[in-house]
Scaffold this motif. Structure first.
Motif, PDB file in Angstrom:
ATOM      1  N   UNK A  24      16.714 -23.301 -17.333  1.00  0.00           N
ATOM      2  CA  UNK A  24      16.673 -22.221 -18.361  1.00  0.00           C
ATOM      3  C   UNK A  24      17.379 -21.845 -19.253  1.00  0.00           C
ATOM      4  N   UNK A  25      17.049 -20.981 -20.061  1.00  0.00           N
ATOM      5  CA  UNK A  25      17.782 -20.900 -21.823  1.00  0.00           C
ATOM      6  C   UNK A  25      19.327 -20.279 -21.059  1.00  0.00           C
ATOM      7  N   UNK A  26      19.727 -19.216 -20.348  1.00  0.00           N
ATOM      8  CA  UNK A  26      20.997 -19.675 -19.931  1.00  0.00           C
ATOM      9  C   UNK A  26      21.447 -20.903 -19.325  1.00  0.00           C
ATOM     10  N   UNK A  55      26.049 -24.347 -20.637  1.00  0.00           N
ATOM     11  CA  UNK A  55      26.645 -25.766 -20.704  1.00  0.00           C
ATOM     12  C   UNK A  55      26.722 -26.521 -22.265  1.00  0.00           C
ATOM     13  N   UNK A  56      26.484 -25.523 -23.353  1.00  0.00           N
ATOM     14  CA  UNK A  56      26.864 -25.837 -24.645  1.00  0.00           C
ATOM     15  C   UNK A  56      28.042 -25.498 -24.315  1.00  0.00           C
ATOM     16  N   UNK A  57      28.251 -24.265 -24.192  1.00  0.00           N
ATOM     17  CA  UNK A  57      29.802 -23.685 -24.160  1.00  0.00           C
ATOM     18  C   UNK A  57      30.677 -24.308 -23.714  1.00  0.00           C
ATOM     19  N   UNK A  58      30.785 -24.984 -22.577  1.00  0.00           N
ATOM     20  CA  UNK A  58      31.248 -26.127 -21.425  1.00  0.00           C
ATOM     21  C   UNK A  58      31.325 -27.034 -22.453  1.00  0.00           C
ATOM     22  N   UNK A  59      30.443 -28.028 -23.242  1.00  0.00           N
ATOM     23  CA  UNK A  59      30.985 -28.643 -23.875  1.00  0.00           C
ATOM     24  C   UNK A  59      31.488 -28.366 -24.313  1.00  0.00           C
ATOM     25  N   UNK A  60      31.648 -27.576 -25.430  1.00  0.00           N
ATOM     26  CA  UNK A  60      32.383 -27.062 -26.738  1.00  0.00           C
ATOM     27  C   UNK A  60      33.964 -27.262 -26.139  1.00  0.00           C
ATOM     28  N   UNK A  61      33.877 -26.294 -25.388  1.00  0.00           N
ATOM     29  CA  UNK A  61      35.983 -25.787 -24.782  1.00  0.00           C
ATOM     30  C   UNK A  61      35.912 -27.958 -23.896  1.00  0.00           C
ATOM     31  N   UNK A  62      35.342 -28.825 -23.383  1.00  0.00           N
ATOM     32  CA  UNK A  62      35.752 -29.760 -23.151  1.00  0.00           C
ATOM     33  C   UNK A  62      36.376 -31.020 -24.654  1.00  0.00           C
ATOM     34  N   UNK A  63      35.202 -30.897 -25.647  1.00  0.00           N
ATOM     35  CA  UNK A  63      35.518 -31.699 -26.499  1.00  0.00           C
ATOM     36  C   UNK A  63      36.355 -30.681 -27.130  1.00  0.00           C
ATOM     37  N   UNK A  64      36.914 -30.086 -27.160  1.00  0.00           N
ATOM     38  CA  UNK A  64      38.346 -28.904 -28.521  1.00  0.00           C
ATOM     39  C   UNK A  64      39.503 -29.642 -27.071  1.00  0.00           C
ATOM     40  N   UNK A  65      39.024 -29.872 -26.441  1.00  0.00           N
ATOM     41  CA  UNK A  65      40.504 -30.054 -25.026  1.00  0.00           C
ATOM     42  C   UNK A  65      40.397 -31.798 -25.285  1.00  0.00           C
ATOM     43  N   UNK A  89      12.728 -14.081 -29.253  1.00  0.00           N
ATOM     44  CA  UNK A  89      12.531 -13.062 -28.273  1.00  0.00           C
ATOM     45  C   UNK A  89      12.862 -13.923 -26.480  1.00  0.00           C
ATOM     46  N   UNK A  90      13.354 -15.436 -26.140  1.00  0.00           N
ATOM     47  CA  UNK A  90      12.852 -15.511 -25.220  1.00  0.00           C
ATOM     48  C   UNK A  90      13.871 -15.467 -24.267  1.00  0.00           C
ATOM     49  N   UNK A  91      15.511 -15.764 -24.563  1.00  0.00           N
ATOM     50  CA  UNK A  91      16.411 -14.768 -24.277  1.00  0.00           C
ATOM     51  C   UNK A  91      16.773 -14.086 -23.862  1.00  0.00           C
ATOM     52  N   UNK A  92      15.979 -13.177 -24.657  1.00  0.00           N
ATOM     53  CA  UNK A  92      15.820 -11.228 -24.248  1.00  0.00           C
ATOM     54  C   UNK A  92      14.645 -11.445 -22.710  1.00  0.00           C
TER      55      UNK A  92
END
Length: 509
Positions: free
Chosen positions: A4-6, A11-21, A67-70
């Motif tokens: 699913x798109x959500x 998962x993308x937000x989680x990857x960004x936060x892990x890489x920042x840490x 409009x896939x997310x919507x």
């Protein structure tokens, strides 16, 4: 499960936060060596690039152009074409989850932290040539060959080229208008950018170069570019004067053909001559004007309506000015990179001069010592050695005993003027240096044989005076280098010149 798109967004937000840490954790470590520091910079650079790519995907998802997310959010709320049905949406989702686990009964939860922690120990692959020595020195040999084999260059040594390659303003601007110089400057700028990106991956050239371009535009408009002045602006009033090629630099038609068909065409048009034909025909037609005035040339060489030359030449002049401006801009960027790499350039000069005085065996030995030093550097820095008397270090990396220090006189400094004021610490090192290559080379430069008579003599004037006394004392018995001059082999054995030469011819040494 991440179809699913959500879920992809989460998962993308989680990857960004892990890489920042991970970046913060990596930068908190202080690398012990320059090699580890370079690895750390490239790891951080790679993580930053991954974050940028991931955030760009997130921006596309949030823009939701299709409009896939919507639609997916609406489907989670049970909204269908016939109305809202929450239970139907819930059971459809539950069925999908059960079907996934039925197909993958051995699926387990993967701890992403373990995978990311492994990135801290990663050693990125960085391409360096042997001459660059992992980013410590520049490797400009190809550009050096291009420089000395060009018309704008000079026949100089590589060490001298390292002093002048960053000073393009010393080259006449007429020679800079050639295609050969433009290609050379493009290659030089390309190499410096590539080297800078490998050695300073955290520096952003996309922010540095716009500032350079803004300063350059202001200086070019005011005619303050070093080495260019107002060349383009001064010749705008006389296009023909700017477009005419200086034939004094060309001795034959073949040399003139190297200018290229476009330059020849522009020069012929500026003089009102015909611009057609092959490259050789154009060069021959233009070469006629070297020794023959335009008034005496045959009319067949002139183009029809040559009175419009100045009007037609103005467009070509503007193109040529833009070409010169592009070359000047490349020079400005090259100078900026040289300022940023000034320390590396100085180290390269010192390394080149040093290598000229070493044999191949000595260079290999020094390279092995440097590699060993890099491997043991971190261990040495971790141990703080208490040495208030500043005693020399022993074989175990610890200060030697004080009694041994006083017994052998290791604290004494002996300087030898013949060796270039080189310092030797300790009596033993001082006595041995008389048989080493540095002292022998200094004696040869003075024209004095390195014999036992000159042991303990370190002053140039004293050595010369003693040599004069020996020559006067010998009288008829002249200096016999075959019997009295000493040579040393790799194992430290001392021979006179005759014995050394005989053994060398026999291949014994």
């Amino acid at each position: 499960m991440s179809s699913t798109l959500l879920e992809v967004t989460r998962a993308a937000h989680e990857d960004v936060e892990r890489l920042e840490r991970l970046i913060v954790k990596d930068l908190q470590n202080d690398p012990p060596t320059a090699k580890d520091r370079l690895y750390q910079s490239h790891r951080v650079r790679n993580n930053i690039d991954t974050i940028i790519a991931t955030t760009e995907k997130l921006v596309e998802i949030y823009e939701d152009k299709d409009n896939a997310r919507k639609d997916e959010i609406a489907a989670l709320g049970g909204q269908t074409a016939t109305g809202i049905n929450l239970f139907s949406a819930f059971y459809d989702r539950l069925k999908e989850i059960r079907e996934y686990h039925r197909k993958h009964p051995t699926a387990r939860v993967v701890d992403g932290n373990e995978e990311y922690e492994g990135l801290l120990k990663e050693e990125p692959v960085i391409e360096f040539s042997g001459e660059e020595a992992f980013g410590r020195y520049l490797d400009l040999h190809e550009l050096f060959n291009q420089y000395i084999n060009s018309k704008f260059g000079a026949k100089i040594e590589y060490s001298a080229y390292l002093d002048v390659f960053s000073l393009p303003h010393n080259i006449p601007w007429k020679l800079k208008s050639t295609r050969q110089y433009r290609e050379y400057m493009e290659n030089l700028l390309e190499y410096l950018i590539y080297f800078f990106q490998r050695t300073e991956p955290l520096q952003d050239l996309d922010r540095i170069f716009p500032k350079v371009e803004a300063e350059f535009e202001e200086q070019w408009a005011n005619g303050q570019v070093h080495g260019w002045g107002k060349q383009g602006q001064e010749n705008e009033d006389d296009p023909a004067e700017n477009m005419v090629i200086d034939l004094d630099y060309y001795s034959t038609v073949e040399d003139l053909m190297e200018v290229g068909p476009e330059k020849l065409k522009e020069a012929l048009a500026a003089l009102g001559l015909k611009t057609g034909g092959t490259v050789q025909q154009r060069a021959e037609r233009l070469f006629l004007t070297k020794h023959t005035p335009l008034e005496k040339l045959d009319k067949k060489h002139f183009a029809k309506g040559s009175h419009g030359t100045r009007q037609n030449g103005s467009t070509a002049v503007s193109q040529d000015i833009n070409s010169l401006k592009h070359v000047a801009l490349m020079e400005a960027k090259m100078k900026k990179l040289c300022d940023l790499l000034s320390k590396t350039i100085e180290q390269t000069k010192e390394n080149v001069v040093k290598k000229q005085a070493l044999t191949y065996e000595e260079m290999e030995q020094e390279r092995e010592e440097e590699e060993t030093q890099v491997d043991t550097e971190s261990d040495d820095e971790d141990q703080q050695i208490y040495n208030p008397l500043k005693l020399p270090m022993g074989w175990d990396g610890k200060p030697i005993p004080y009694w041994l220090y006083k017994l052998h006189g290791l604290g004494q400094e002996f300087k030898c003027e013949i060796c270039g004021n080189y310092s030797y610490w300790g009596r033993r090192a001082f006595e041995r240096h008389f048989k080493e290559w540095r002292h022998q080379h200094g004696m040869r430069c003075l024209g004095i044989p390195n014999t036992k008579n000159f042991n303990e003599i370190t002053n140039i004037q004293e050595a010369q005076e003693l040599w004069e006394k020996i020559r006067e004392r010998q009288g008829v018995n002249k200096w016999r280098p075959d019997l009295e001059e000493e040579y040393e082999d790799k194992e430290g054995n001392i021979y006179n010149k005759k014995t050394y030469t005989d053994l060398q011819r026999q291949g014994l040494i």
